[in-house]
Design a protein around this motif. Structure first.
Motif, PDB file in Angstrom:
ATOM      1  N   LEU A  50       0.829  -1.200   0.000  1.00  0.00           N
ATOM      2  CA  LEU A  50       0.000   0.000   0.000  1.00  0.00           C
ATOM      3  C   LEU A  50       0.864   1.251   0.000  1.00  0.00           C
ATOM      4  O   LEU A  50       0.623   2.218   0.719  1.00  0.00           O
ATOM      5  CB  LEU A  50      -0.955   0.000   1.196  1.00  0.00           C
ATOM      6  CG  LEU A  50      -1.969  -1.151   1.259  1.00  0.00           C
ATOM      7  CD1 LEU A  50      -2.923  -0.963   2.422  1.00  0.00           C
ATOM      8  CD2 LEU A  50      -2.736  -1.286  -0.047  1.00  0.00           C
ATOM      9  N   GLY A  51       1.892   1.238  -0.822  1.00  0.00           N
ATOM     10  CA  GLY A  51       2.717   2.431  -1.000  1.00  0.00           C
ATOM     11  C   GLY A  51       3.549   2.794   0.200  1.00  0.00           C
ATOM     12  O   GLY A  51       3.779   3.975   0.480  1.00  0.00           O
ATOM     13  N   ASN A  52       4.041   1.763   0.928  1.00  0.00           N
ATOM     14  CA  ASN A  52       4.871   1.974   2.113  1.00  0.00           C
ATOM     15  C   ASN A  52       4.156   2.785   3.196  1.00  0.00           C
ATOM     16  O   ASN A  52       4.789   3.555   3.934  1.00  0.00           O
ATOM     17  CB  ASN A  52       6.192   2.645   1.747  1.00  0.00           C
ATOM     18  CG  ASN A  52       7.201   1.653   1.184  1.00  0.00           C
ATOM     19  OD1 ASN A  52       7.253   0.502   1.621  1.00  0.00           O
ATOM     20  ND2 ASN A  52       7.989   2.087   0.225  1.00  0.00           N
ATOM     21  N   ALA A  53       2.854   2.601   3.288  1.00  0.00           N
ATOM     22  CA  ALA A  53       2.108   3.219   4.383  1.00  0.00           C
ATOM     23  C   ALA A  53       2.529   2.586   5.704  1.00  0.00           C
ATOM     24  O   ALA A  53       3.082   1.477   5.750  1.00  0.00           O
ATOM     25  CB  ALA A  53       0.612   3.038   4.167  1.00  0.00           C
ATOM     26  N   TRP A  54       2.276   3.310   6.787  1.00  0.00           N
ATOM     27  CA  TRP A  54       2.563   2.795   8.118  1.00  0.00           C
ATOM     28  C   TRP A  54       1.368   2.009   8.657  1.00  0.00           C
ATOM     29  O   TRP A  54       0.222   2.263   8.267  1.00  0.00           O
ATOM     30  CB  TRP A  54       2.902   3.934   9.071  1.00  0.00           C
ATOM     31  CG  TRP A  54       4.190   4.612   8.757  1.00  0.00           C
ATOM     32  CD1 TRP A  54       4.374   5.764   8.048  1.00  0.00           C
ATOM     33  CD2 TRP A  54       5.499   4.160   9.121  1.00  0.00           C
ATOM     34  NE1 TRP A  54       5.698   6.079   7.948  1.00  0.00           N
ATOM     35  CE2 TRP A  54       6.425   5.098   8.608  1.00  0.00           C
ATOM     36  CE3 TRP A  54       5.981   3.062   9.841  1.00  0.00           C
ATOM     37  CZ2 TRP A  54       7.793   4.971   8.786  1.00  0.00           C
ATOM     38  CZ3 TRP A  54       7.342   2.937  10.027  1.00  0.00           C
ATOM     39  CH2 TRP A  54       8.233   3.878   9.509  1.00  0.00           C
ATOM     40  N   GLY A  67       1.231   9.287   9.388  1.00  0.00           N
ATOM     41  CA  GLY A  67       0.952   7.858   9.469  1.00  0.00           C
ATOM     42  C   GLY A  67       1.826   7.170  10.492  1.00  0.00           C
ATOM     43  O   GLY A  67       1.367   6.291  11.237  1.00  0.00           O
ATOM     44  N   LEU A  68       3.125   7.561  10.558  1.00  0.00           N
ATOM     45  CA  LEU A  68       4.041   6.981  11.535  1.00  0.00           C
ATOM     46  C   LEU A  68       3.595   7.326  12.953  1.00  0.00           C
ATOM     47  O   LEU A  68       3.560   6.454  13.842  1.00  0.00           O
ATOM     48  CB  LEU A  68       5.455   7.491  11.284  1.00  0.00           C
ATOM     49  CG  LEU A  68       6.502   7.102  12.337  1.00  0.00           C
ATOM     50  CD1 LEU A  68       6.619   5.591  12.464  1.00  0.00           C
ATOM     51  CD2 LEU A  68       7.851   7.728  11.991  1.00  0.00           C
ATOM     52  N   PHE A  69       3.262   8.592  13.178  1.00  0.00           N
ATOM     53  CA  PHE A  69       2.816   9.001  14.513  1.00  0.00           C
ATOM     54  C   PHE A  69       1.568   8.221  14.929  1.00  0.00           C
ATOM     55  O   PHE A  69       1.468   7.756  16.069  1.00  0.00           O
ATOM     56  CB  PHE A  69       2.520  10.504  14.530  1.00  0.00           C
ATOM     57  CG  PHE A  69       1.988  10.992  15.839  1.00  0.00           C
ATOM     58  CD1 PHE A  69       2.847  11.269  16.903  1.00  0.00           C
ATOM     59  CD2 PHE A  69       0.617  11.164  16.033  1.00  0.00           C
ATOM     60  CE1 PHE A  69       2.345  11.709  18.126  1.00  0.00           C
ATOM     61  CE2 PHE A  69       0.115  11.600  17.250  1.00  0.00           C
ATOM     62  CZ  PHE A  69       0.981  11.873  18.296  1.00  0.00           C
ATOM     63  N   SER A  70       0.626   8.062  13.996  1.00  0.00           N
ATOM     64  CA  SER A  70      -0.614   7.336  14.314  1.00  0.00           C
ATOM     65  C   SER A  70      -0.332   5.871  14.620  1.00  0.00           C
ATOM     66  O   SER A  70      -0.935   5.289  15.528  1.00  0.00           O
ATOM     67  CB  SER A  70      -1.603   7.452  13.152  1.00  0.00           C
ATOM     68  OG  SER A  70      -1.982   8.797  12.936  1.00  0.00           O
ATOM     69  N   ALA A  71       0.584   5.266  13.882  1.00  0.00           N
ATOM     70  CA  ALA A  71       0.918   3.857  14.114  1.00  0.00           C
ATOM     71  C   ALA A  71       1.585   3.671  15.474  1.00  0.00           C
ATOM     72  O   ALA A  71       1.283   2.705  16.201  1.00  0.00           O
ATOM     73  CB  ALA A  71       1.825   3.348  13.000  1.00  0.00           C
ATOM     74  N   VAL A  72       2.500   4.573  15.821  1.00  0.00           N
ATOM     75  CA  VAL A  72       3.158   4.494  17.129  1.00  0.00           C
ATOM     76  C   VAL A  72       2.132   4.683  18.243  1.00  0.00           C
ATOM     77  O   VAL A  72       2.124   3.944  19.248  1.00  0.00           O
ATOM     78  CB  VAL A  72       4.279   5.547  17.229  1.00  0.00           C
ATOM     79  CG1 VAL A  72       4.813   5.620  18.661  1.00  0.00           C
ATOM     80  CG2 VAL A  72       5.406   5.226  16.260  1.00  0.00           C
ATOM     81  N   ALA A  73       1.256   5.669  18.080  1.00  0.00           N
ATOM     82  CA  ALA A  73       0.232   5.918  19.093  1.00  0.00           C
ATOM     83  C   ALA A  73      -0.698   4.714  19.242  1.00  0.00           C
ATOM     84  O   ALA A  73      -1.083   4.340  20.363  1.00  0.00           O
ATOM     85  CB  ALA A  73      -0.568   7.165  18.725  1.00  0.00           C
ATOM     86  N   LEU A  74      -1.041   4.093  18.115  1.00  0.00           N
ATOM     87  CA  LEU A  74      -1.915   2.923  18.153  1.00  0.00           C
ATOM     88  C   LEU A  74      -1.239   1.764  18.868  1.00  0.00           C
ATOM     89  O   LEU A  74      -1.851   1.079  19.699  1.00  0.00           O
ATOM     90  CB  LEU A  74      -2.302   2.518  16.733  1.00  0.00           C
ATOM     91  CG  LEU A  74      -3.178   1.276  16.571  1.00  0.00           C
ATOM     92  CD1 LEU A  74      -4.505   1.446  17.290  1.00  0.00           C
ATOM     93  CD2 LEU A  74      -3.415   0.986  15.089  1.00  0.00           C
TER      94      LEU A  74
END
Length: 450
Positions: A264-268, A311-318
């Motif tokens: 998916l396009g290197n999404a986080w 996206g990175l911040f959201s993944a870390v927070a998740l």
């Protein structure tokens, strides 16, 4: 009463199911989700006594498939109210009274139908007796459980007997875990068709944008596990092959951590909260059907959070939020305080919220090199845990009824404690695609991310 009820079953019980008055009974139809399943069947299927061969006057609709079905629960008065709410579509719907803790009433219920679709949870509290009576009476059953400890006990108690008698016990027939289980099967099949010389090494489930309420029943199931099971059982449910047959394989769980999603396009991506049950179900499918799936297939689920820094911040927070949440739920007083702020069992979203909900899932099959072999898009146009789940359970039940006593769909098994994929194979996707609330679309070529 258990001994008397067992006598009604036996190896020939399945053969007698065709003479029963109902194809499907929705057990728990007075609850929020059970009512949605009843409404779905009433909209989608026709009474056998109605004019099933002609569209409704002025509607322009195609003829609807006939279905003999009933609703069941503890209160006849409340059941009659549900039937009345269905209008003309409910005129011929049967009403049966049964209690999930009364063996005699459950035996009577099972003896009148080919399939029971039950929405009464938590299933670890209210589901065991029904499964036992379904096996005894040669009746298929499907449910919405997401409780791994309940499924494990069902396997241990009934898998061998159900397989011998040709009874299909199909757990996890809602949002957990139909998109995962059927999607993974389609991804593997499409990869084999499009790239027959390639080894299918892994399937990744990538959960994208979605909108829906949190199910009170799902929350009740989680809290039931934490409140009523010993720590040893809770720990066992976290093992990747907890529900699989045979020896454990090389896979691991994915309820923590941050990763990049190349397809998916290197999404986080971060952890997906339903991976804890979905991954177990898919691994059980793999273990039950070694001729269908590659040996030691890896299967992981992730929640896609987007590209770039956001996206990175959201993944870390998740990921951090998931770990903190799990830690807080492990502490009794905090768990009980949190419970008061969450939806209660039987509660659900408004009709408008339910009908405007949606979900988007992409499953990708890959070779050991990481080369993409196939892709499956799973889309839903209702609230995932309610409207879409009602369609998935309803079609699973009808699919079981339509194949009862016949050769199982290609790739399916004739009996046992099964999964959606091993009970109905891709025939369930075909049924859902025909309705359109939940759809599966396979592709052998990489497609743009949705």
């Amino acid at each position: 009463t258990r001994g008397a009820a067992r006598a009604a079953g036996g190896p020939m019980a399945a053969a007698g199911a065709a003479a029963r008055p109902f194809d499907v009974v929705v057990f728990g139809a007075t609850g929020y989700t059970g009512r949605l399943v009843a409404e779905y069947l009433a909209r989608t299927y026709e009474s056998p006594t109605a004019a099933a061969t002609a569209p409704r006057v002025g509607s322009g609709a195609a003829p609807r498939e006939p279905l003999r079905w009933a609703i069941a629960g503890r209160s006849r008065e409340r059941l009659e109210a549900v039937r009345a709410s269905l209008g003309d579509d409910g005129e011929d719907v049967g009403v049966l009274v049964a209690d999930s803790h009364d063996d005699d009433s459950l035996a009577a219920l099972c003896s009148q139908t080919s399939v029971v679709a039950t929405t009464i949870g938590p299933y670890a509290e209210h589901g065991a007796a029904l499964v036992e009576q379904c096996v005894a009476n040669g009746t298929d059953v499907c449910d919405l459980t997401g409780e791994p400890q309940f499924v494990r006990r069902s396997i241990d108690a009934h898998h061998v007997a159900a397989a011998r008698r040709g009874v299909r016990i199909v757990h996890c027939c809602g949002y957990d875990s139909v998109p995962s289980d059927i999607g993974a099967l389609i991804a593997v099949q499409e990869a084999k068709r499009a790239a027959p010389g390639e080894e299918v090494h892994r399937v990744d489930y990538l959960h994208g944008p979605a909108d829906g309420g949190v199910s009170g029943g799902t929350i009740a199931s989680i809290f039931n596990l934490l409140e009523n099971e010993p720590l040893s059982v809770v720990m066992e449910t976290s093992k990747p092959y907890y529900l699989a047959e045979g020896e454990a394989g090389p896979d691991c769980g994915t309820l923590s951590g941050v990763s990049r999603v190349r397809p998916l396009g290197n999404a986080w991506a971060g952890p997906f909260f339903m991976a804890g049950i979905n991954e177990l179900v898919v691994r059980r499918s793999v273990s039950l059907q070694p001729k269908v799936y590659p040996k030691d297939l890896l299967y992981h689920e992730r929640q896609v959070t987007g590209r770039g820094a956001k996206g990175l911040f959201s993944a870390v927070a998740l990921s951090l939020g998931t770990m903190v949440g799990m830690a807080l739920l492990a502490i009794g007083p905090l768990r009980r305080a949190i419970r008061r702020w969450l939806p209660s069992q039987g509660e659900g979203p408004t009709k408008e919220k339910n009908e405007t909900g949606y979900f988007n899932i992409t499953l990708v099959a890959q070779a050991p090199s990481g080369k993409e072999l196939s892709r499956v898009a799973v889309r839903g146009t209702r609230d995932p845990g309610y409207g879409a789940t009602a369609a998935m359970l309803g079609e699973a039940a009808v699919g079981l009824a339509r194949t009862r006593g016949r050769t199982p769909p290609d790739g399916a098994l004739a009996g046992g404690v099964l999964t959606p994929a091993t009970a109905l194979s891709t025939a369930l996707a075909d049924r859902l695609n025909a309705v359109g609330i939940v759809t599966f679309a396979a592709s052998s070529a990489p497609a743009a991310a949705a």
